[in-house]
Enzyme design. Structure first.
Site, mmCIF file in Angstrom:
data_model
loop_
_atom_site.group_PDB
_atom_site.id
_atom_site.type_symbol
_atom_site.label_atom_id
_atom_site.label_comp_id
_atom_site.label_asym_id
_atom_site.label_seq_id
_atom_site.Cartn_x
_atom_site.Cartn_y
_atom_site.Cartn_z
ATOM 1 N N ASN A 14 41.742 49.149 48.594
ATOM 2 C CA ASN A 14 42.839 48.225 47.539
ATOM 3 C C ASN A 14 43.335 49.621 46.543
ATOM 4 O O ASN A 14 42.955 49.927 45.924
ATOM 5 C CB ASN A 14 41.648 47.538 46.542
ATOM 6 C CG ASN A 14 42.559 47.061 45.790
ATOM 7 O OD1 ASN A 14 43.704 46.871 45.450
ATOM 8 N ND2 ASN A 14 41.909 46.515 44.606
ATOM 9 N N LYS A 16 45.488 49.261 44.635
ATOM 10 C CA LYS A 16 45.812 48.701 43.402
ATOM 11 C C LYS A 16 47.415 49.098 42.978
ATOM 12 O O LYS A 16 48.273 49.090 44.009
ATOM 13 C CB LYS A 16 45.165 49.193 42.179
ATOM 14 C CG LYS A 16 43.648 49.100 42.440
ATOM 15 C CD LYS A 16 42.762 49.186 41.160
ATOM 16 C CE LYS A 16 41.437 49.238 41.681
ATOM 17 N NZ LYS A 16 40.222 49.054 40.783
ATOM 18 N N HIS A 102 40.846 38.949 42.510
ATOM 19 C CA HIS A 102 40.311 40.188 41.960
ATOM 20 C C HIS A 102 39.875 40.128 40.561
ATOM 21 O O HIS A 102 40.546 39.434 39.732
ATOM 22 C CB HIS A 102 41.298 41.314 42.344
ATOM 23 C CG HIS A 102 40.617 42.755 42.216
ATOM 24 N ND1 HIS A 102 40.477 43.363 40.731
ATOM 25 C CD2 HIS A 102 40.340 43.492 43.055
ATOM 26 C CE1 HIS A 102 39.853 44.486 41.033
ATOM 27 N NE2 HIS A 102 39.787 44.836 42.386
ATOM 28 N N GLU A 104 40.304 42.162 38.025
ATOM 29 C CA GLU A 104 41.634 42.688 37.386
ATOM 30 C C GLU A 104 42.482 41.555 37.037
ATOM 31 O O GLU A 104 43.197 41.284 36.051
ATOM 32 C CB GLU A 104 42.063 43.848 37.730
ATOM 33 C CG GLU A 104 41.217 44.979 37.809
ATOM 34 C CD GLU A 104 41.499 46.312 38.693
ATOM 35 O OE1 GLU A 104 42.466 46.142 39.472
ATOM 36 O OE2 GLU A 104 40.764 47.031 38.825
ATOM 37 N N GLU A 174 32.217 42.124 43.709
ATOM 38 C CA GLU A 174 32.576 43.222 42.856
ATOM 39 C C GLU A 174 32.045 43.122 41.473
ATOM 40 O O GLU A 174 32.634 42.541 40.686
ATOM 41 C CB GLU A 174 33.993 43.553 42.676
ATOM 42 C CG GLU A 174 34.420 43.601 44.210
ATOM 43 C CD GLU A 174 35.762 44.284 44.336
ATOM 44 O OE1 GLU A 174 35.789 45.394 44.867
ATOM 45 O OE2 GLU A 174 36.710 43.661 43.545
ATOM 46 N N GLY A 180 35.828 50.692 38.736
ATOM 47 C CA GLY A 180 36.803 51.792 38.357
ATOM 48 C C GLY A 180 35.862 52.584 37.266
ATOM 49 O O GLY A 180 36.418 53.318 36.456
ATOM 50 N N SER A 218 33.327 51.088 42.379
ATOM 51 C CA SER A 218 32.985 52.666 42.281
ATOM 52 C C SER A 218 32.424 53.055 43.846
ATOM 53 O O SER A 218 31.619 54.101 43.594
ATOM 54 C CB SER A 218 32.241 53.186 41.226
ATOM 55 O OG SER A 218 33.041 52.618 40.028
#
Ligand code: PEP
Length: 258
Positions: A14, A16, A102, A104, A174, A180, A218
């Site tokens: 990904n 991003k 996701h 985010e 996730e 991150g 991560s």
């Protein structure tokens, strides 16, 4: 639970909102050279660039066994939805995959699990394979709410047509606190949630044995082997490390030999 050999591991990068036409070239060249056919007999590998770079990625990876996809898709088929990108458009650009839900997007844009389910339907109708992301926050985990939060995120999936379509839907666990942050769930923590997801979706009518559940948060070359050794972890959704060719290729190698 026994590892299901029918579930070939899948590693998805990904990107991003990163990259430029120029910066993507050496990364794509390195992936094309480093992910050879022998390696790809043991693992499927895909990358998810930002929309503007899909054509570039398709030009670089088109003649390889690598596949690509997008990081989101519209909840609508077509029409007056300024700024949105439909599933059919993604298919036009050769996409095979699309992530939905996701964390985010859930956090920054308020995307709900109901909207995620509608996007999954749009993706499936167009022939894309959706990768549905779920995960708890640190506060959820500390309050012992991990399973109930994930059960609520999974609930709208039970009414999807893909319940009866083994292998079409991919899940990604996730944990928000691991994305991150450099903090990875331990293999045992991740395995416990993966087993929970498989059981919950099996109870909802999905073919649990055919379901691929990726871990994301991560993941690095150093942490990948222990994660991929877990019986219910069928690959990874890789953010930061997918932008570093050597790191990403090493993660793919771990999945192939898991
Ligand atoms: C992700 O964005 O899906 C992700 C897992 O990111 P990172 O690997 O950087 O934590």
């Amino acid at each position: 639970m026994q590892r299901q050999d029918a579930r070939k591991p899948l590693v998805v990068g990904n990107w991003k909102m990163n990259g430029t036409l120029g910066a993507n070239e050496p990364l794509l060249a390195a992936l094309r050279a480093g992910l050879d056919a022998a390696l790809l007999t043991g693992v499927e590998v895909a990358v998810l660039p930002p929309y503007p770079y899909l054509a570039q990625v398709s030009a670089w990876l088109g003649e390889t066994p690598l596949s690509w996809g997008a990081q989101d898709v519209a909840a609508y088929a077509e029409g007056a939805y300024t700024g949105e990108v439909s599933a059919a458009m993604l298919r036009d650009l050769g996409c095979r995959w699309v992530t939905v839900g996701h964390s985010e997007r859930r956090a920054l844009l308020g995307e709900t699990s109901e909207q995620v389910a509608v996007k999954i339907e749009q993706a499936l109708k167009a022939g894309l394979q959706p990768i549905a992301c779920v995960g708890e926050t640190l506060a959820d985990r500390e309050q012992g709410l991990t399973e109930s939060v994930i059960a609520a995120q999974l609930a709208p999936l039970a009414r999807l047509a893909c319940v009866g379509m083994p292998g079409q839907l991919v899940l990604a666990y996730e944990p928000v606190w691991a994305i991150g942050t450099g903090r990875t769930a331990s293999p045992e923590q991740a395995q416990a949630v993966h087993a929970f997801i498989r059981a919950a979706l099996s109870a909802a009518g999905f073919d649990g044995a055919a379901l691929r559940i990726l871990y994301g948060g991560s993941v690095k070359a150093a942490s990948a082997p222990a994660l991929f050794a877990m019986p219910d972890i069928n690959g990874g959704l890789i953010g930061g490390a997918s932008l570093v060719a050597d790191e990403f290729i090493a993660i793919c190698r771990s999945a192939a030999s898991a």
